[in-house]
Design an enzyme around this catalytic site. Structure first.
Site, mmCIF file in Angstrom:
data_model
loop_
_atom_site.group_PDB
_atom_site.id
_atom_site.type_symbol
_atom_site.label_atom_id
_atom_site.label_comp_id
_atom_site.label_asym_id
_atom_site.label_seq_id
_atom_site.Cartn_x
_atom_site.Cartn_y
_atom_site.Cartn_z
ATOM 1 N N GLU A 269 0.829 -1.219 0.000
ATOM 2 C CA GLU A 269 0.000 0.000 0.000
ATOM 3 C C GLU A 269 0.860 1.264 0.000
ATOM 4 O OE1 GLU A 269 -2.779 -0.209 -0.873
ATOM 5 O OE2 GLU A 269 -3.941 -1.788 0.088
ATOM 6 N N HIS B 257 -7.061 -2.962 9.603
ATOM 7 C CA HIS B 257 -8.423 -3.432 9.342
ATOM 8 C C HIS B 257 -9.129 -3.723 10.676
ATOM 9 C CE1 HIS B 257 -6.627 -5.358 5.393
ATOM 10 N NE2 HIS B 257 -6.557 -4.034 5.385
ATOM 11 N N HIS C 100 -12.813 -2.202 3.112
ATOM 12 C CA HIS C 100 -11.388 -2.488 3.257
ATOM 13 C C HIS C 100 -10.892 -2.303 4.697
ATOM 14 C CE1 HIS C 100 -7.052 -1.615 1.623
ATOM 15 N NE2 HIS C 100 -7.055 -2.371 2.693
HETATM 16 ZN ZN LIG Z 1 -5.482 -3.002 3.875
#
Ligand SMILES: [Zn+2]
Length: 294
Positions: A76, A97, A158
Site C-alpha cells: 500500500e 483493518h 477495506h
Molecule cells: Zn489493507
C-alpha cells in the site's frame, strides 16, 4: 526528531500493538514514518505486523523508490506516498483493518455523527473513502478526496487509515476510530444515538485551540452548508440544532428490545425504551456484534 533506530523500534511496537488488539490479521496493515525531509521508513510487504524486527523496514524516497532494505516496501506504499504529498504536516501513516470500524466501512456508514465529545474535538468526523482496489493507484485517488481535511477515515470494504504528526499520534487515532466504532455500534444496538447539539459541537471546536489540537480543517455542523461543502476543506459532523434534539429516530425495533431485555433479565426502566446493562452485559453485546461482523 527521533533517531532512525528509535523510529524502527517504534514501528515494531505499533505493529505489535495493532496485531495484539486484532486490528490486523495475518499480513494485513502497514505503517510508515518520515525520516528527515526526503525519505520514508516503511513496513515491508508480506510480514505479520505482530512479529516484525527493526531490521525488516524499508527506506524509500518520496516517490517510492527503494533506497535501503532487504525486503520490498508495503503493497500500500502508493497510498502512503499520496498522504505525505497532500499533507506536509503529517509525519506518520497507519493503515489497519480493525473489525468494528471496518464493519462500518463495509456497511457504508461513516462515523460522522456528533456522538462523543473527545472524537469531535480530535478527529471531527471520520468519512468513508470510496471503494478502490487495494495496492492500485485507485486507492490513493480515493484517499486524496478526504485526506486534506481528515486525520482518520474509513476505506470502503477495506479498513481504516489514520495519520499524525508522529507515529504514536497516528496509531492512537486508529485506536480512537475503533473505540468510537464499538461505542457507536452498541448505541445503535440499544436503539438510539443521542446526538450532541450543534451549538456544543461548535464549542468543542473552539476547545481545539485551548488544548492545542492541530486539526487539518474546521468542523461544519450546519447541514444546509455541510451538504454543499467540499470534503477537502471541512469536517462534516451531523449535529442537530437546538439543544440535544435527536437527529435520527430509534433504530431498535420493539422485538429486538424485548429480546435484549429477556436475555439479560432487565426491563426497560420506565417505558421509554431505555435498557440499563451492567458493564459485563454490555461487553457481551459488543463481543456478539464483533462476531457478527466477522
Ligand atoms: Zn489493507
Amino acid at each position: 526528531m527521533s533517531t532512525e533506530s528509535q523510529l524502527r523500534a517504534d514501528i515494531v511496537e505499533v505493529g505489535r500493538r495493532m496485531y495484539a488488539r486484532g486490528y490486523t490479521a495475518s499480513n494485513d496493515g502497514n505503517i510508515s514514518v518520515r525520516l528527515g525531509s526526503a525519505r520514508l521508513l516503511m513496513t515491508p510487504k508480506s510480514v505479520c505486523k505482530g512479529f516484525m524486527t527493526p531490521d525488516m523496514m524499508c527506506i524509500t524516497d518520496l516517490d517510492g523508490r527503494k533506497l535501503q532494505g532487504d525486503r520490498d516496501p508495503s503493497s500500500e506504499m502508493l497510498m502512503h506516498l499520496e498522504v505525505y504529498r497532500q499533507r506536509p504536516d503529517v509525519a506518520a501513516v497507519v493503515h489497519a483493518h480493525p473489525p468494528t470500524a471496518t464493519g462500518f466501512a463495509v456497511a457504508g456508514i461513516p462515523l460522522d455523527r456528533a456522538v462523543l465529545a473527545e472524537v469531535i474535538a480530535t478527529l471531527g468526523s471520520i468519512p468513508i473513502a470510496e471503494y478502490a482496489t487495494p495496492s492500485t493507484q485507485e486507492l490513493p485517488d480515493a484517499v486524496r478526496k478526504y485526506i486534506k481535511a481528515h486525520d482518520g477515515m474509513l476505506l470502503a470494504n477495506h479498513g481504516a487509515l489514520t495519520v499524525g504528526a508522529d507515529l504514536f499520534g497516528a496509531y492512537y487515532k486508529m485506536e480512537t476510530v475503533e473505540h468510537f466504532a464499538k461505542i457507536s455500534l452498541v448505541a445503535r444496538m440499544l436503539g438510539r444515538e443521542n446526538l450532541i447539539a450543534r451549538e456544543e459541537v461548535l464549542r468543542l471546536q473552539e476547545l481545539r485551540g485551548t488544548y492545542g489540537i492541530n486539526a487539518p480543517a474546521p468542523i461544519c455542523a450546519d447541514e444546509t452548508t455541510a451538504a454543499a461543502v467540499d470534503p477537502a476543506s471541512c469536517q462534516v459532523v451531523q449535529a442537530p440544532a437546538g439543544g440535544g434534539a435527536r437527529l435520527v429516530p430509534d433504530v431498535l425495533p420493539p422485538s429486538r428490545a424485548a429480546e435484549i431485555s429477556a436475555r439479560f433479565g432487565v426491563a426497560s426502566a420506565d417505558g421509554d425504551g431505555e435498557i440499563r446493562l451492567t458493564y459485563r452485559e454490555l461487553s457481551e453485546l459488543i463481543e456478539d456484534a464483533i462476531r457478527n461482523l466477522r
